[in-house]
Design an enzyme around this catalytic site. Structure first.
Site, PDB file in Angstrom:
ATOM      1  N   HIS A 128      48.204  44.606  35.195  1.00  0.00           N
ATOM      2  CA  HIS A 128      48.226  45.107  36.576  1.00  0.00           C
ATOM      3  C   HIS A 128      47.997  43.932  37.529  1.00  0.00           C
ATOM      4  CE1 HIS A 128      46.922  47.183  40.230  1.00  0.00           C
ATOM      5  NE2 HIS A 128      47.500  48.272  39.753  1.00  0.00           N
ATOM      6  N   GLU A 130      46.391  43.557  40.315  1.00  0.00           N
ATOM      7  CA  GLU A 130      44.999  43.313  40.725  1.00  0.00           C
ATOM      8  C   GLU A 130      44.214  42.661  39.588  1.00  0.00           C
ATOM      9  OE1 GLU A 130      40.897  45.729  41.363  1.00  0.00           O
ATOM     10  OE2 GLU A 130      42.650  46.734  42.199  1.00  0.00           O
ATOM     11  N   THR A 166      39.483  48.142  40.983  1.00  0.00           N
ATOM     12  CA  THR A 166      38.961  48.960  42.090  1.00  0.00           C
ATOM     13  C   THR A 166      39.430  50.411  42.079  1.00  0.00           C
ATOM     14  OG1 THR A 166      40.773  48.246  43.531  1.00  0.00           O
ATOM     15  CG2 THR A 166      38.718  46.982  43.653  1.00  0.00           C
ATOM     16  N   ASN A 224      46.943  54.356  39.936  1.00  0.00           N
ATOM     17  CA  ASN A 224      46.131  55.267  40.740  1.00  0.00           C
ATOM     18  C   ASN A 224      46.772  56.659  40.764  1.00  0.00           C
ATOM     19  OD1 ASN A 224      46.469  56.110  43.956  1.00  0.00           O
ATOM     20  ND2 ASN A 224      44.364  56.026  43.246  1.00  0.00           N
ATOM     21  N   SER A 266      49.322  54.997  47.114  1.00  0.00           N
ATOM     22  CA  SER A 266      50.532  54.213  47.370  1.00  0.00           C
ATOM     23  C   SER A 266      51.711  55.098  47.778  1.00  0.00           C
ATOM     24  CB  SER A 266      50.896  53.421  46.111  1.00  0.00           C
ATOM     25  OG  SER A 266      50.929  54.273  44.983  1.00  0.00           O
TER      26      SER A 266
END
Length: 282
Positions: A128, A130, A166, A224, A266
């Site tokens: 990912h 991030e 996160t 997410n 998103s």
């Protein structure tokens, strides 16, 4: 025959502030310059990416970055590893840094831990964007895992510091922490999960229970989105995942159904409105 569906959009769904910030920045520069490079998809939603590409956004990967000179490049909300900043300096690239403040804070905490020679574990999705940025703060020495089972045969140090991507589930993070302590490790846990995301879990469950059926709108690449869809399914088994209105299956709806529409951090609001219009036309 019209189905006369009642359709509501969850007012708390849609872009988180980090994504809003990145897209606002991109649109501002696109208006001025007519084009802008972006390192990776600006958001994990193909429809929103296509909308911005039509305005002049040029998506590049890390391999293409060193081939640019004297250009502007947007860093999206997910953040970047130190290597990206070094490459930009060498090539006179102006970085438009739209890294989410929550992600930047986490990067700094991980870097501090690493500088203090702590062993670091990161609960996050392999590959990912991030997570790649977080690992970069540790010279890629941090151990990334997305499931506790991956640690069953891992050779872990007796004590370490645990961080999280996160957008992960708070409950799962604390369950992992407890399990690792139970296994005899000394765990220093840093809950770095974004509350704007985690607060949605509870709110979304309550929203999903109010309706006959839920239509969850998200890009297939959004981690997410996967987590939040599971929250919906748990609260309302009649939850359906789609990425755009064309994927709606009219046969699952009944006359007079009350439908709730929600989405990932998103998912753009305009896309949920398009889904609403398609449902109302059934």
């Amino acid at each position: 025959m019209a189905l006369n569906l009642t359709v509501d959009i969850d007012k708390d769904s849609g872009f988180c502030f980090g994504v809003v910030y990145a897209i606002d920045m991109a649109e501002e520069i696109l208006e001025e310059d007519g084009y802008l490079y972006c390192l990776g998809d600006i958001v994990h939603n193909d429809e929103e990416v296509a909308r911005l590409k039509a305005k002049g956004l040029r998506i590049i990967d890390h391999a293409a970055l060193p081939t640019l000179q004297n250009e502007k490049v947007l860093i999206r909300a997910h953040g970047e590893a130190p290597e990206t900043y070094r490459t930009a300096l060498e090539n006179n690239i102006t970085l438009i840094d739209a890294s989410c403040p929550v992600v930047l804070k986490l990067q700094n905490r991980i870097k501090t831990s690493f500088d203090q020679e702590e062993k670091i574990l990161i609960f996050g999705k392999h590959g990912h964007a991030e997570v790649i940025g977080l690992q970069g703060q540790t010279n890629n020495e941090a151990l990334v895992f997305q499931d506790i089972a991956e640690l069953d045969d891992a050779d872990l140090p007796a004590s370490f510091t645990l961080y999280s991507q996160t957008t992960k589930s708070v409950d799962k993070f604390y369950a992992i922490k407890e399990e690792l302590i139970k296994r005899g490790y000394e765990v220093k846990a840093n809950d770095t999960i974004c509350r704007q995301v985690s607060n949605r879990y509870e709110d979304l469950g309550a929203f999903a229970r109010q309706y006959d059926k839920i239509v969850f709108v998200s890009g297939k690449k959004s981690s997410n989105g996967k987590v939040l869809f599971e929250v919906c399914q748990k609260a309302n088994p009649e939850s359906y995942f789609i990425s755009d209105p064309a994927e709606l299956d009219a046969s699952v709806f009944r006359t007079g159904d009350r439908i709730g529409i929600c989405g990932a951090t998103s998912t753009p609001m305009w896309l949920m409105k398009d889904v609403k219009a398609s449902l109302e036309a059934l």
